[in-house]
Design a protein around this motif. Sequence first.
Motif, short mmCIF file in Angstrom:
data_model
loop_
_atom_site.label_atom_id
_atom_site.label_comp_id
_atom_site.label_asym_id
_atom_site.label_seq_id
_atom_site.Cartn_x
_atom_site.Cartn_y
_atom_site.Cartn_z
N ILE A 236 0.84 -1.21 0.00
CA ILE A 236 0.00 0.00 0.00
C ILE A 236 0.87 1.25 0.00
N ALA A 237 0.45 2.26 -0.76
CA ALA A 237 1.19 3.52 -0.80
C ALA A 237 0.24 4.70 -0.85
N ASP A 238 0.69 5.81 -0.29
CA ASP A 238 0.02 7.10 -0.45
C ASP A 238 1.08 8.18 -0.28
N ASP A 239 0.67 9.42 -0.12
CA ASP A 239 1.63 10.52 -0.04
C ASP A 239 2.53 10.44 1.19
N ASN A 240 2.13 9.65 2.17
CA ASN A 240 2.91 9.54 3.40
C ASN A 240 3.87 8.35 3.42
N GLY A 241 3.94 7.59 2.29
CA GLY A 241 4.84 6.45 2.25
C GLY A 241 4.09 5.16 1.98
N GLY A 242 4.66 4.03 2.40
CA GLY A 242 4.05 2.75 2.10
C GLY A 242 4.08 1.80 3.28
N ARG A 243 3.27 0.73 3.18
CA ARG A 243 3.27 -0.31 4.20
C ARG A 243 2.77 -1.60 3.59
N ILE A 244 3.03 -2.70 4.28
CA ILE A 244 2.63 -4.03 3.87
C ILE A 244 1.56 -4.55 4.83
N VAL A 245 0.50 -5.14 4.27
CA VAL A 245 -0.52 -5.80 5.08
C VAL A 245 -0.60 -7.25 4.62
N ALA A 246 -0.28 -8.19 5.51
CA ALA A 246 -0.33 -9.61 5.17
C ALA A 246 -1.76 -10.11 5.26
N LEU A 247 -2.13 -11.03 4.36
CA LEU A 247 -3.45 -11.64 4.41
C LEU A 247 -3.34 -13.04 4.97
N ALA A 248 -4.32 -13.40 5.78
CA ALA A 248 -4.33 -14.74 6.39
C ALA A 248 -4.67 -15.78 5.33
#
Length: 243
Positions: free
Chosen positions: A231-243
């Motif tokens: 995931i990304a937006d103007d504030n940077g990115g992150r990862i979300v793992a799915l079960a």
Amino acid sequence: MRYAAAQSASVPLDIAANVKRHLAFIDAASEAGVQLLVFPELSLSGYELPGMAACALKADDDRLAPLRERAACANMTVVVGAPLANAGALPGIGAITLHPDGRTSVYRKHFLHAGEEQHVTAGSAISQLHDVRGTKVALAICADTGQQQHAHAAAVAGAELYVAGSLISAGGYDKDTGQLAGYAKLFGMGVLMANHAHASGGYESAGRSAIWACGGELVIAAPGPGEMLAIADDNGGRIVALA
């Protein structure tokens, strides 16, 4: 805008099972506030070229109804990968965009990998743009991104974000993502690549879906294979793992 690559796994040629898994990704993306979600190449069937014709979809196919409804409910633009029916001819490798207002639009892969022409028909349009929350988004599918003229056409059309559903192996990852980062720098547009979570059609996916900012800086990349959102937006990115 907050946007995400859905690094999903595909059950070979099982549209119903893959639709169900796509719904889980849409729900997770909605919880994360995502407004544009992009799935890998042929995410609804897997990269199963010889069997594509048997499960090819039309844009208004009833099998897509749950996805259309969930995208509208989440007020999200969702781009899924699918084999596309092509009356009287070989199917196409497509990106079906499900818009939050209920509309559906289709893009067909323009540049094919060597050997794909035995199973599929190339699309005639080199670029397709959508307005997503005021951002002009151009679509690409895997081998499209290997041709600079494809990204150039998107940029000339005014694209601010270039998104690709792909199937990239570990051996091709550095070259392919180097090109994508280069497009972000050369054309001044953000770039997103959604890769398969696991092997598909006999090809072992590298995973590592990634997003680059205008200028070519890497915002976020998945750490490897496995099902997750980048995931990304103007504030940077992150990862979300799915079960």
